[in-house]
Design a protein around this motif. Structure first.
Motif, short mmCIF file in Angstrom:
data_model
loop_
_atom_site.label_atom_id
_atom_site.label_comp_id
_atom_site.label_asym_id
_atom_site.label_seq_id
_atom_site.Cartn_x
_atom_site.Cartn_y
_atom_site.Cartn_z
N ASN A 205 0.82 -1.23 0.00
CA ASN A 205 0.00 0.00 0.00
C ASN A 205 0.84 1.27 0.00
O ASN A 205 0.63 2.16 0.83
N GLY A 206 1.82 1.31 -0.86
CA GLY A 206 2.64 2.53 -0.97
C GLY A 206 3.79 2.58 0.00
O GLY A 206 4.68 3.43 -0.11
N SER A 207 3.81 1.67 1.00
CA SER A 207 4.94 1.62 1.93
C SER A 207 5.84 0.45 1.57
O SER A 207 5.51 -0.38 0.72
N ILE A 208 6.96 0.37 2.28
CA ILE A 208 7.83 -0.79 2.15
C ILE A 208 7.37 -1.79 3.21
O ILE A 208 7.54 -1.54 4.41
N GLY A 209 6.76 -2.89 2.77
CA GLY A 209 6.32 -3.88 3.75
C GLY A 209 7.52 -4.57 4.37
O GLY A 209 7.66 -4.67 5.60
N GLN A 210 8.41 -5.04 3.50
CA GLN A 210 9.58 -5.76 3.97
C GLN A 210 10.69 -5.58 2.96
O GLN A 210 10.44 -5.57 1.74
N ALA A 211 11.93 -5.45 3.45
CA ALA A 211 13.09 -5.37 2.54
C ALA A 211 14.13 -6.36 3.01
O ALA A 211 14.32 -6.57 4.21
N ARG A 212 14.81 -7.00 2.05
CA ARG A 212 15.92 -7.89 2.37
C ARG A 212 17.11 -7.45 1.54
O ARG A 212 16.99 -7.27 0.32
N VAL A 213 18.25 -7.30 2.19
CA VAL A 213 19.42 -6.73 1.52
C VAL A 213 20.64 -7.60 1.80
O VAL A 213 20.98 -7.86 2.96
N GLY A 214 21.29 -8.08 0.73
CA GLY A 214 22.53 -8.86 0.86
C GLY A 214 23.69 -8.07 0.28
O GLY A 214 23.53 -7.37 -0.73
N GLU A 229 17.47 -3.40 6.91
CA GLU A 229 16.20 -4.13 6.81
C GLU A 229 15.24 -3.73 7.93
O GLU A 229 14.05 -3.52 7.71
N GLN A 230 15.80 -3.60 9.14
CA GLN A 230 14.94 -3.24 10.29
C GLN A 230 14.40 -1.82 10.12
O GLN A 230 13.23 -1.55 10.40
N ALA A 231 15.26 -0.91 9.65
CA ALA A 231 14.82 0.48 9.50
C ALA A 231 13.74 0.62 8.42
O ALA A 231 12.95 1.57 8.44
N LEU A 232 13.74 -0.32 7.47
CA LEU A 232 12.80 -0.20 6.35
C LEU A 232 11.47 -0.92 6.57
O LEU A 232 10.51 -0.67 5.83
N ALA A 233 11.39 -1.78 7.57
CA ALA A 233 10.16 -2.56 7.76
C ALA A 233 8.98 -1.63 8.03
O ALA A 233 8.97 -0.89 9.03
N GLY A 234 8.03 -1.61 7.12
CA GLY A 234 6.83 -0.78 7.30
C GLY A 234 7.05 0.70 7.04
O GLY A 234 6.17 1.51 7.32
N ALA A 235 8.22 1.07 6.51
CA ALA A 235 8.56 2.49 6.35
C ALA A 235 8.01 3.05 5.04
O ALA A 235 7.72 2.31 4.10
N ALA A 236 7.94 4.37 4.99
CA ALA A 236 7.57 5.05 3.74
C ALA A 236 8.78 5.02 2.80
O ALA A 236 9.92 4.94 3.26
N ALA A 275 20.10 0.57 -4.69
CA ALA A 275 19.49 -0.75 -4.92
C ALA A 275 18.10 -0.82 -4.31
O ALA A 275 17.14 -1.28 -4.95
N VAL A 276 17.96 -0.33 -3.06
CA VAL A 276 16.65 -0.42 -2.40
C VAL A 276 15.65 0.53 -3.07
O VAL A 276 14.48 0.17 -3.28
N ALA A 277 16.13 1.73 -3.44
CA ALA A 277 15.22 2.67 -4.11
C ALA A 277 14.71 2.07 -5.42
O ALA A 277 13.51 2.15 -5.74
#
Ligand SMILES: Cc1cc2nc3c(=O)[nH]c(=O)nc-3n(C[C@H](O)[C@H](O)[C@H](O)COP(=O)(O)OP(=O)(O)OC[C@H]3O[C@@H](n4cnc5c(N)ncnc54)[C@H](O)[C@@H]3O)c2cc1C
Length: 283
Positions: A205-214, A229-236, A275-277
């Motif tokens: 819904n427009g947010s980052i639900g979950q991110a995984r980064v290697g 990953e923790q900072a991005l969980a549920g973040a805008a 990469a995340v963007a």
């Protein structure tokens, strides 16, 4: 240079390969695509007495759908992985990273499982396996066992695969619909990563639900950027830049001719933001 003399066994099945390895123990090595092993033999940095060639073991080749996972045979070449529709649909991050591996000639011979088994810290696929939480299926004299990517890479060029074992296939949880991107920084096209970042993002819904980064080449083994990953969980989506500042937290990058450790830490932060963007759909 000419390699030291060795005996050659062509295995016709996984069982034959395991039997040959069990017979010769530490004196034997698996030969897959040969793209990393043959140069080591020619430089005499490795001198096994027996090579066990798994190039004709059909059960170790190809990609199949298995419910919540896709299963990639260890002997599937980089070229085959790149062109496989299941990989493209359910694990696009693998396609992103594999397209940056070496050149077409190497990609036609080198294999998915060979790259993971070789466990070079600068190789692109180990960080991808870590980010996708892949499971490695290993065969040995006692049968088969499954090892999580987080437990598979033990140290520089060392994995959980024992001397009498073979990596048979890799189970990759489907990430259907997740955004994905592999950002690689190298000095010239088609060369190894100085640093690489593998990211998958589940949008919600427009947010980052979950991110995984290697992270590639930020230590002796691939590492997950856990703080990011923790900072991005549920973040805008606009939280990406701030989260990426934590990309190097807890890492131990090498210093070598390609760059010092602090330079790699800087790269990790910049490349993680990109990469995340990109995986999140731009921000
Ligand atoms: C010029 C060049 C450039 C390259 N650039 C890149 C790059 O940019 N990024 C990148 O990621 N890689 C790069 N590579 C490496 C390439 O991806 C190789 O495919 C990969 O490292 C090894 O795969 P392979 O099938 O050739 O394995 P091999 O060379 O046959 O084997 C490598 C090692 O893994 C072991 N092994 C292989 N398969 C198994 C198995 N199934 N079970 C147990 N042990 C096994 C072997 O015993 C050996 O120790 C490059 C290689 C070359 C030659």
């Amino acid at each position: 240079m000419i390699p030291a003399q060795f005996d050659y066994v062509r295995a016709g099945s996984v069982d034959e390969a395991v039997a040959a390895l069990a017979e010769h123990g530490d004196d034997a090595k698996v030969l897959a695509g040969g793209q990393s092993l043959i140069p080591l033999l020619r430089l005499r940095l490795s001198y096994p007495e027996v090579l066990v060639d798994v190039g004709r073991v059909d059960e170790m080749r190809g990609v199949r759908d298995d419910g919540g996972d896709i299963v990639i045979g260890a002997m599937t070449t980089h070229y085959e992985v790149l062109h496989d529709p299941l990989v493209r649909e359910h694990a696009g991050l693998i396609v992103d990273a594999t397209s940056t591996v070496a050149d077409p000639a190497v990609r036609h011979r080198g294999t998915f499982g060979g790259s993971l088994s070789h466990a070079d810290p600068a190789a692109d696929l180990p960080a991808v396996a870590a980010a996708l939480e892949a499971q490695m299926v290993i065969a040995g004299p006692g049968g088969r066992r499954t090892v999580a990517a987080s437990d598979f890479f033990l140290d520089y060029l060392q994995t959980a695969v024992g001397p009498d074992e073979v990596l048979v296939e890799v189970r990759v949880p489907k990430h259907t619909g997740w955004g994905h991107h592999y950002e690689k920084f190298n000095r010239v096209a088609q060369s190894w990563a100085i640093v690489g970042v593998a990211a998958v993002v589940r949008r919600d819904n427009g947010s980052i639900g979950q991110a995984r980064v290697g992270l590639t080449n930020m230590g002796a083994t691939p590492v997950r950027a856990v703080a990011v990953e923790q900072a991005l969980a549920g973040a805008a989506p606009d939280a990406v830049a701030a989260a990426a500042k934590h990309a190097a937290d807890g890492t131990s990058p090498p210093s070598d001719l390609s760059g010092k450790a602090d330079y790699r830490e800087h790269l990790a932060r910049v490349l993680t933001r990109r990469a995340v963007a990109a995986a999140a759909g731009g921000s």
